[in-house]
Motif scaffolding. Structure first.
Motif, short mmCIF file in Angstrom:
data_model
loop_
_atom_site.label_atom_id
_atom_site.label_comp_id
_atom_site.label_asym_id
_atom_site.label_seq_id
_atom_site.Cartn_x
_atom_site.Cartn_y
_atom_site.Cartn_z
N ASN A 158 0.82 -1.21 0.00
CA ASN A 158 0.00 0.00 0.00
C ASN A 158 0.85 1.26 0.00
OD1 ASN A 158 -2.92 -0.46 -0.02
ND2 ASN A 158 -2.56 -1.69 1.81
N CYS A 184 2.10 1.74 -3.45
CA CYS A 184 1.00 2.20 -4.31
C CYS A 184 0.76 3.70 -4.11
CB CYS A 184 -0.28 1.42 -4.00
SG CYS A 184 -0.27 -0.27 -4.63
N SER A 225 -3.64 3.43 -9.34
CA SER A 225 -5.10 3.50 -9.38
C SER A 225 -5.69 2.45 -8.44
CB SER A 225 -5.61 3.26 -10.80
OG SER A 225 -5.34 1.92 -11.19
N ASP A 226 -6.97 2.56 -8.17
CA ASP A 226 -7.62 1.58 -7.29
C ASP A 226 -7.50 0.18 -7.89
OD1 ASP A 226 -8.32 3.59 -5.55
OD2 ASP A 226 -10.38 3.78 -6.28
N GLU A 227 -7.65 0.07 -9.20
CA GLU A 227 -7.56 -1.23 -9.85
C GLU A 227 -6.14 -1.79 -9.75
OE1 GLU A 227 -8.73 -4.64 -11.56
OE2 GLU A 227 -10.03 -2.99 -10.93
N ARG A 285 -3.92 -1.07 -7.43
CA ARG A 285 -3.69 -1.42 -6.02
C ARG A 285 -4.34 -2.77 -5.70
NH1 ARG A 285 -2.73 2.00 -1.51
NH2 ARG A 285 -3.09 3.78 -2.89
N LYS A 286 -5.57 -2.95 -6.17
CA LYS A 286 -6.29 -4.20 -5.92
C LYS A 286 -5.54 -5.38 -6.53
CE LYS A 286 -10.81 -6.37 -6.72
NZ LYS A 286 -12.16 -6.17 -7.32
#
Length: 297
Positions: free
Chosen positions: A59, A62, A68-70, A72-73
């Motif tokens: 994290n 990131c 981006s959220d994607e 990071r996921k």
């Protein structure tokens, strides 16, 4: 998930982290400070060698990379895949660590276990997954004459474990063989006769294709490139990423793992050309059986 899954996940995680870092123009030292680790650890992680990065560190990276959220996921899913595999222990081949295997061969075994498609071009010996115990025993003593009988039998047991992959209908193996592979008298005539009879039987499996390039075939790239294998991988279950294929070149003094797209494409082209001059599966099986009969089987 096995260690083989970890191998692929480590490679994918390292590649994604390197892509994000270089896109932002950030040095490994700065990334290491953000993740509270060493630059060497970041380097090894990006190379897919090993990683102990926690979710907190992922994290932090990131955040530094403005992921981006994607993205990071996806990275957190890969990190979870690596951790799950590590918690479940190493692959089955770790039990054979004392078998005097070539340096780094455990890495190849992890990739072989993870692959869903394996294509080999062989000019002198058969692929390990198609070898009989007697054939493998003769090879082991030819390679290292001073091996003890117990060490040789351990190697044979390892080879037998590898052959379980052929029982998986989702796994596909293609063996392109120079006719020389059928003519070499490894272990003597009786051993070769039984080996070729076994090869013909294995070629009848739905997920195994054996094709022979006869001595009479037109000139082709296989003569120049030498033996190699192409390993291709399925989608990773959590991250849904597909790892790029790897070309494995086995050398006497050390092995090569090639994964750059340009390198892989050159070897793919070689496989296509070799396939164009190879006999079809039926003709190849007939040649294998004829050679087995010549050896007395």
């Amino acid at each position: 998930m096995s260690l083989s899954g970890s191998t692929l996940a480590r490679r994918a995680l390292g590649r994604e982290l390197r892509r994000l870092r270089t896109h932002k123009g950030i040095q490994q030292a700065e990334a290491a400070r953000a993740a509270e680790t060493s630059p060497q650890s970041i380097s090894r992680t990006e190379e897919g060698v090993t990683t102990r990065l926690t979710s907190f560190q992922i994290n932090a990276l990131c955040d530094l990379f403005d992921a981006s959220d994607e993205e990071r996921k996806r990275l957190l899913a890969l990190q979870q895949e690596v951790r799950s595999a590590r918690e479940r222990g190493g692959g089955w081949w770790r039990a054979y660590a004392d078998a005097q295997l070539p340096s780094g061969f455990d890495h190849f075994l992890s990739l072989e276990e993870a692959a869903h498609q394996f294509t080999a071009w062989k000019t002198g010996v058969l692929p390990g997954m198609l070898q009989t115990p007697d054939y493998r025993r003769a090879l082991a003593w030819a390679e290292i004459p001073q091996l003890t009988p117990d060490a040789v039998e351990t190697r044979i047991e390892l080879a037998t474990r590898r052959q379980v992959r052929l029982e998986d209908p989702k796994f596909r193996m293609t063996a392109l063989l120079s006719e020389a592979v059928l003519r070499e008298q490894i272990g003597g005539r009786a051993v070769m006769g039984r080996q070729l009879a076994h090869l013909a039987k294995m070629s009848e499996l739905q997920n195994v294709s054996v094709r022979v390039v006869p001595f009479s075939a037109a000139r082709h790239l296989g003569i120049l490139v030498g033996p190699f294998s192409l390993l291709e991988f399925p989608v990773l279950p959590q991250s849904k990423l597909t790892e790029p294929p790897i070309v494995y070149v086995e050398e006497y003094a050390g092995d090569l793992y090639l994964e750059r797209e340009a390198e892989v494409q050159r070897y793919r082209a070689a496989l296509r050309e070799i396939g164009q001059v190879a006999l079809d599966e039926v003709q190849s099986r007939q040649m294998v059986l004829a050679a087995a009969e010549e050896f007395g089987e």
